[in-house]
Design a protein around this motif. Structure first.
Motif, mmCIF file in Angstrom:
data_model
loop_
_atom_site.group_PDB
_atom_site.id
_atom_site.type_symbol
_atom_site.label_atom_id
_atom_site.label_comp_id
_atom_site.label_asym_id
_atom_site.label_seq_id
_atom_site.Cartn_x
_atom_site.Cartn_y
_atom_site.Cartn_z
ATOM 1 N N ALA A 96 0.844 -1.196 0.000
ATOM 2 C CA ALA A 96 0.000 0.000 0.000
ATOM 3 C C ALA A 96 0.875 1.239 0.000
ATOM 4 O O ALA A 96 1.912 1.281 0.675
ATOM 5 N N GLY A 97 0.434 2.241 -0.773
ATOM 6 C CA GLY A 97 1.219 3.459 -0.877
ATOM 7 C C GLY A 97 0.374 4.672 -1.186
ATOM 8 O O GLY A 97 -0.847 4.576 -1.337
ATOM 9 N N ARG A 98 1.041 5.805 -1.351
ATOM 10 C CA ARG A 98 0.354 7.094 -1.374
ATOM 11 C C ARG A 98 0.169 7.724 -2.739
ATOM 12 O O ARG A 98 -0.459 8.781 -2.837
ATOM 13 N N GLN A 99 0.721 7.157 -3.794
ATOM 14 C CA GLN A 99 0.590 7.792 -5.101
ATOM 15 C C GLN A 99 0.130 6.772 -6.143
ATOM 16 O O GLN A 99 0.294 5.568 -5.982
ATOM 17 N N PHE A 100 -0.446 7.322 -7.218
ATOM 18 C CA PHE A 100 -0.858 6.465 -8.332
ATOM 19 C C PHE A 100 -0.466 7.157 -9.624
ATOM 20 O O PHE A 100 -1.303 7.754 -10.303
ATOM 21 N N THR A 101 0.811 7.096 -9.941
ATOM 22 C CA THR A 101 1.309 7.576 -11.233
ATOM 23 C C THR A 101 2.189 6.496 -11.819
ATOM 24 O O THR A 101 2.741 5.671 -11.086
ATOM 25 N N SER A 102 2.332 6.503 -13.122
ATOM 26 C CA SER A 102 3.003 5.397 -13.797
ATOM 27 C C SER A 102 4.471 5.258 -13.394
ATOM 28 O O SER A 102 5.035 4.174 -13.484
ATOM 29 N N THR A 103 5.080 6.342 -12.974
ATOM 30 C CA THR A 103 6.490 6.256 -12.576
ATOM 31 C C THR A 103 6.637 5.887 -11.103
ATOM 32 O O THR A 103 7.741 5.608 -10.652
ATOM 33 N N TRP A 104 5.534 5.906 -10.390
ATOM 34 C CA TRP A 104 5.584 5.670 -8.947
ATOM 35 C C TRP A 104 5.177 4.262 -8.571
ATOM 36 O O TRP A 104 5.868 3.584 -7.818
ATOM 37 N N TYR A 105 4.041 3.780 -9.097
ATOM 38 C CA TYR A 105 3.474 2.545 -8.546
ATOM 39 C C TYR A 105 4.246 1.286 -8.936
ATOM 40 O O TYR A 105 4.063 0.236 -8.331
ATOM 41 N N VAL A 106 5.121 1.371 -9.911
ATOM 42 C CA VAL A 106 5.866 0.183 -10.328
ATOM 43 C C VAL A 106 7.109 -0.068 -9.470
ATOM 44 O O VAL A 106 7.723 -1.127 -9.583
ATOM 45 N N LYS A 107 7.458 0.863 -8.610
ATOM 46 C CA LYS A 107 8.701 0.753 -7.839
ATOM 47 C C LYS A 107 8.411 0.277 -6.421
ATOM 48 O O LYS A 107 7.782 0.985 -5.635
ATOM 49 N N ALA A 108 8.932 -0.880 -6.069
ATOM 50 C CA ALA A 108 8.701 -1.439 -4.744
ATOM 51 C C ALA A 108 9.190 -0.511 -3.636
ATOM 52 O O ALA A 108 8.573 -0.434 -2.565
ATOM 53 N N ALA A 109 10.267 0.188 -3.868
ATOM 54 C CA ALA A 109 10.857 1.056 -2.842
ATOM 55 C C ALA A 109 9.931 2.202 -2.443
ATOM 56 O O ALA A 109 10.121 2.811 -1.381
ATOM 57 N N ASN A 110 8.940 2.502 -3.269
ATOM 58 C CA ASN A 110 8.031 3.611 -2.965
ATOM 59 C C ASN A 110 6.946 3.250 -1.957
ATOM 60 O O ASN A 110 6.299 4.133 -1.418
ATOM 61 N N TYR A 111 6.749 1.985 -1.719
ATOM 62 C CA TYR A 111 5.650 1.555 -0.852
ATOM 63 C C TYR A 111 6.104 1.479 0.606
ATOM 64 O O TYR A 111 7.158 0.934 0.907
ATOM 65 N N ASN A 112 5.265 1.997 1.486
ATOM 66 C CA ASN A 112 5.586 2.018 2.908
ATOM 67 C C ASN A 112 5.100 0.785 3.655
ATOM 68 O O ASN A 112 5.626 0.465 4.715
ATOM 69 N N TYR A 113 4.087 0.145 3.113
ATOM 70 C CA TYR A 113 3.438 -0.935 3.854
ATOM 71 C C TYR A 113 3.390 -2.201 3.008
ATOM 72 O O TYR A 113 3.007 -2.155 1.831
ATOM 73 N N TRP A 114 3.718 -3.318 3.663
ATOM 74 C CA TRP A 114 3.786 -4.615 2.983
ATOM 75 C C TRP A 114 3.164 -5.697 3.845
ATOM 76 O O TRP A 114 3.256 -5.648 5.086
ATOM 77 N N GLY A 115 2.573 -6.669 3.180
ATOM 78 C CA GLY A 115 2.164 -7.876 3.865
ATOM 79 C C GLY A 115 3.332 -8.846 3.961
ATOM 80 O O GLY A 115 4.437 -8.571 3.482
ATOM 81 N N GLN A 116 3.052 -10.018 4.538
ATOM 82 C CA GLN A 116 4.117 -11.000 4.756
ATOM 83 C C GLN A 116 4.341 -11.881 3.526
ATOM 84 O O GLN A 116 5.361 -12.558 3.430
ATOM 85 N N GLY A 117 3.399 -11.873 2.590
ATOM 86 C CA GLY A 117 3.541 -12.647 1.364
ATOM 87 C C GLY A 117 2.853 -13.992 1.427
ATOM 88 O O GLY A 117 2.642 -14.568 2.501
ATOM 89 N N THR A 118 2.497 -14.500 0.259
ATOM 90 C CA THR A 118 1.906 -15.821 0.141
ATOM 91 C C THR A 118 2.535 -16.518 -1.066
ATOM 92 O O THR A 118 2.712 -15.910 -2.118
ATOM 93 N N GLN A 119 2.872 -17.776 -0.890
ATOM 94 C CA GLN A 119 3.597 -18.519 -1.931
ATOM 95 C C GLN A 119 2.628 -19.031 -2.996
ATOM 96 O O GLN A 119 1.597 -19.633 -2.680
ATOM 97 N N VAL A 120 2.988 -18.793 -4.243
ATOM 98 C CA VAL A 120 2.263 -19.363 -5.377
ATOM 99 C C VAL A 120 3.252 -20.220 -6.165
ATOM 100 O O VAL A 120 4.304 -19.739 -6.576
ATOM 101 N N THR A 121 2.904 -21.486 -6.341
ATOM 102 C CA THR A 121 3.745 -22.402 -7.092
ATOM 103 C C THR A 121 2.929 -22.993 -8.234
ATOM 104 O O THR A 121 1.866 -23.561 -7.997
ATOM 105 N N VAL A 122 3.445 -22.837 -9.455
ATOM 106 C CA VAL A 122 2.754 -23.348 -10.638
ATOM 107 C C VAL A 122 3.597 -24.465 -11.221
ATOM 108 O O VAL A 122 4.744 -24.254 -11.628
ATOM 109 N N SER A 123 3.026 -25.654 -11.262
ATOM 110 C CA SER A 123 3.753 -26.808 -11.786
ATOM 111 C C SER A 123 3.454 -27.000 -13.270
ATOM 112 O O SER A 123 2.354 -26.718 -13.743
ATOM 113 N N SER A 124 4.454 -27.506 -13.983
ATOM 114 C CA SER A 124 4.289 -27.703 -15.436
ATOM 115 C C SER A 124 3.740 -29.076 -15.754
ATOM 116 O O SER A 124 3.609 -29.927 -14.899
#
Length: 124
Positions: A96-124
């Motif tokens: 979650a973050g504070r801006q919505f511009t094309s140069t801002w939202y693609v950069k992970a470093a711009n976000y202040n808040y993160w969840g812990q993550g969830t694993q997705v595994t796709v088998s072939s």
């Protein structure tokens, strides 16, 4: 403060589908996004949504296969993933973050808040 909790990851076969959920609490920010990180790789932008208007944007690698959405009555953000490929395998993180511009939202470093993550595994 903002807290984000992801759920919904798992193991799925190629061409299958999964829906990830992100429960948000605390104050509402402008942008909610999904990133992913595979072992040995940098964190990669997947999709973002502007909370107020539900405007969405996607990485080229997932466009047409993934859909980001939000439910403002439940403070939830979702990532519907269809036509999954083995290269989609990663830990998926909600941010979650504070801006919505094309140069801002693609950069992970711009976000202040993160969840812990969830694993997705796709088998072939």
């Amino acid at each position: 403060q903002v807290q984000l909790v992801e759920s919904g990851g798992g193991l799925v076969q190629a061409a299958g589908s999964l829906r990830l959920s992100c429960a948000a609490s605390g104050r509402t920010l402008t942008t909610y996004a999904w990133f992913r990180q595979a072992p040995g790789k940098e964190r990669e932008f997947v999709a973002a949504i502007r909370w107020s208007s539900a405007t969405t944007t996607y990485a080229d690698s997932v466009k047409g296969r993934f859909t980001i959405s939000r439910d403002n009555t439940k403070n939830m953000v979702y990532l519907q993933m269809n036509s999954l490929k083995p290269e989609d395998t990663a830990v998926y993180l909600c941010a979650a973050g504070r801006q919505f511009t094309s140069t801002w939202y693609v950069k992970a470093a711009n976000y202040n808040y993160w969840g812990q993550g969830t694993q997705v595994t796709v088998s072939s």
